[in-house]
Design an enzyme around this catalytic site. Sequence first.
Site, PDB file in Angstrom:
ATOM      1  N   GLY A  61      -6.110  -0.654   5.005  1.00 54.16           N
ATOM      2  CA  GLY A  61      -5.278  -1.682   4.399  1.00 54.16           C
ATOM      3  C   GLY A  61      -5.577  -2.932   4.650  1.00 54.16           C
ATOM      4  O   GLY A  61      -5.397  -3.905   3.968  1.00 54.16           O
ATOM      5  N   ASP A  62      -6.396  -3.310   5.736  1.00 54.36           N
ATOM      6  CA  ASP A  62      -7.037  -4.487   6.133  1.00 54.36           C
ATOM      7  C   ASP A  62      -8.246  -4.830   5.105  1.00 54.36           C
ATOM      8  O   ASP A  62      -8.300  -5.862   4.799  1.00 54.36           O
ATOM      9  CB  ASP A  62      -7.484  -4.480   7.512  1.00 54.36           C
ATOM     10  CG  ASP A  62      -6.377  -4.119   8.588  1.00 54.36           C
ATOM     11  OD1 ASP A  62      -5.267  -4.307   8.418  1.00 54.36           O
ATOM     12  OD2 ASP A  62      -6.851  -3.300   9.609  1.00 54.36           O
ATOM     13  N   SER A 114       0.890  -1.294  -0.036  1.00 50.08           N
ATOM     14  CA  SER A 114       0.009  -0.029  -0.048  1.00 50.08           C
ATOM     15  C   SER A 114       1.011   1.289   0.005  1.00 50.08           C
ATOM     16  O   SER A 114       1.565   1.340   0.965  1.00 50.08           O
ATOM     17  CB  SER A 114      -0.882  -0.001   1.170  1.00 50.08           C
ATOM     18  OG  SER A 114      -1.844  -1.123   1.285  1.00 50.08           O
ATOM     19  N   GLY A 157      -1.756   4.853  -4.213  1.00 44.66           N
ATOM     20  CA  GLY A 157      -2.230   3.623  -5.025  1.00 44.66           C
ATOM     21  C   GLY A 157      -1.544   2.413  -4.220  1.00 44.66           C
ATOM     22  O   GLY A 157      -0.966   2.345  -3.039  1.00 44.66           O
ATOM     23  N   GLY A 159      -0.107   4.303   0.133  1.00 44.19           N
ATOM     24  CA  GLY A 159      -1.106   5.624   0.431  1.00 44.19           C
ATOM     25  C   GLY A 159      -1.938   6.075  -0.654  1.00 44.19           C
ATOM     26  O   GLY A 159      -2.560   5.366  -1.380  1.00 44.19           O
TER      27      GLY A 159
END
Length: 315
Positions: free
Chosen positions: A251-252, A220, A225, A222
């Site tokens: 993110g999860d 990830s 992308g 941020g």
Amino acid sequence: MILTVTPNPSLDRTYEVPVLERGEVIRASGERMDPGGKGVNVSRAVAAAGRCTLAVLPLGGAPGALIAELLDAQGIEVAPVPVAGATRSNIALAEADGVLTKINAPGPELTPAEEESLLGAVRTHSADADWIACCGSLPLGLAPSWYADVVARAHSAGARIALDTSGPALLQALRARPDVVKPNAEELSAAVGRPLSTVGDAVKAAEELRAMGARAVLASLGVDGQLLVDDDGAWFGTARVAAVRSNVGAGDSSLAGFLIAGGSGPEALASAVAHGAAAVQLPGSVMPTPADLDPASVTVTSDVPVDRVLTEPVS
């Protein structure tokens, strides 16, 4: 079925505030309480998508009991491992401009007996899992090699492992060859020991993690992308986001989207990007449902923009 393992879960309280001013009385405009921890959030996102999941996690005290109740209310099956210490409570302050301040408690220390019970629960339930997602920090009492042990045991049982952790726990687990690891930009930078300024820097760092043992890297980056690097090459995915409300659990949610879509290739990356983009536009750590997703806003390309400067470089 996607089995999640969260060694250090939490009860997460999120307050929406106009501006965070140090030393002042701040009145929240919104408040949420959610079961937390990276693996727990993955299970919540999988369940929100209407898929089968089971959450293995140590729970203790009143916060642990409340987490079990909240997960049950969301239709998530829980395999709790009772521990003597109280499960931690975390606080997140989400400002109107999207800036998030988090206060994470350390959590209880697990005894050797509790550690063995946690491993036993993973072993018991892994036979029915298509994927095992091991996520988050390790609590006191578990050695940095703990995830490496879980990965090795899962592979011997024929299961695939997705790992989302950082620091020594990530580096030691790489030698056990997890099927996919999911660092963010800061974690990726820390793992290779150097700054990341461009997307190309992130690609090189991901390849180094693969050389250390990871079979695939889902990174990830941020607002810039997400990046997927595996045996077949590299892909870069982005999505339009109208406004960021909270990035707690985004993110999860991305990892859940990746695994739901099969856990490999550009189609899975597109699903990860869609889930992550939807999550940041929801309050607190609310996980997106299929109705929240906007696949048409997602772009995935194998023409990775290696010269693109990261909006938030990691020094």
